[in-house]
Motif scaffolding. Structure first.
Motif, PDB file in Angstrom:
ATOM      1  N   ASP A  52      51.244  23.467 -32.315  1.00  0.00           N
ATOM      2  CA  ASP A  52      50.950  24.548 -31.262  1.00  0.00           C
ATOM      3  C   ASP A  52      49.890  23.627 -30.468  1.00  0.00           C
ATOM      4  OD1 ASP A  52      51.224  26.847 -29.526  1.00  0.00           O
ATOM      5  OD2 ASP A  52      49.018  26.859 -30.276  1.00  0.00           O
ATOM      6  N   ARG A  61      50.488  22.325 -26.468  1.00  0.00           N
ATOM      7  CA  ARG A  61      49.318  22.781 -25.381  1.00  0.00           C
ATOM      8  C   ARG A  61      48.660  21.594 -24.805  1.00  0.00           C
ATOM      9  NH1 ARG A  61      45.512  26.253 -26.662  1.00  0.00           N
ATOM     10  NH2 ARG A  61      45.683  25.670 -29.047  1.00  0.00           N
ATOM     11  N   TYR A  70      47.378  25.517 -17.424  1.00  0.00           N
ATOM     12  CA  TYR A  70      47.619  24.774 -18.687  1.00  0.00           C
ATOM     13  C   TYR A  70      46.455  24.129 -19.331  1.00  0.00           C
ATOM     14  CZ  TYR A  70      52.782  25.200 -17.331  1.00  0.00           C
ATOM     15  OH  TYR A  70      53.737  25.806 -16.973  1.00  0.00           O
ATOM     16  N   PHE A  81      43.777  25.550 -22.531  1.00  0.00           N
ATOM     17  CA  PHE A  81      43.673  24.793 -23.698  1.00  0.00           C
ATOM     18  C   PHE A  81      41.984  24.264 -23.969  1.00  0.00           C
ATOM     19  CE2 PHE A  81      43.857  20.098 -25.272  1.00  0.00           C
ATOM     20  CZ  PHE A  81      44.363  20.653 -26.562  1.00  0.00           C
TER      21      PHE A  81
END
Length: 144
Positions: free
Chosen positions: A15, A19, A72, A76
């Motif tokens: 994950d 990301r 995004y 993150f």
């Protein structure tokens, strides 16, 4: 300029990588982006870094306002360690180049003491922008 954002070991590596790929892709689409990578430490595998290189400080800061970066990269980077992340090169060596080059830097002399919303004195003779003239409580820009 360089941005080096450090992360502790992710709970879910796949994950985290997914990301990270979206974050790096969003940053790479921005003007002034010169390269970047998400890397795992060879000495401490639980430590990760997102390293990006930018044409200058301004292009990096403008990139942080881009829609896809907010969508995004910003979420993150919320998982990053709370530490400084922006660096300006002072000495640079490149393959095939003769010697090491020295750079001054992009930041203004008062960057460490001036905060958002603070401005120096304005008006005639006070170092304001060219054509800046104060008259009777209003500001004109080069207009008579």
């Amino acid at each position: 300029m360089q941005s080096i954002v450090r992360f502790d070991e992710p709970d879910d590596r796949e994950d985290f990588l997914a990301r990270g790929e979206l974050a790096l892709g969003a940053l790479a689409a921005c003007a002034g982006f010169e390269g970047g990578e998400l890397a795992c430490s060879t000495d401490e595998p639980q430590t990760w870094v997102l390293c990006t290189r930018w044409a200058n400080v301004g292009s990096y800061r403008r990139a942080l306002s881009a829609y896809d970066v907010k969508l995004y990269a910003t979420p993150f980077m919320y998982a990053a360690r709370d530490e400084v992340s922006g660096f300006e090169p002072v000495l640079v060596a490149e393959p095939g180049a003769a010697g090491v080059r020295r750079f001054e830097g992009d930041l203004a002399d008062d960057a460490g003491s001036t905060h958002i919303g603070e401005f120096g004195p304005r008006g005639s003779g006070n170092g304001g922008p060219a054509g800046h003239v104060e008259r009777r409580g209003r500001t004109d820009h080069g207009r008579e």
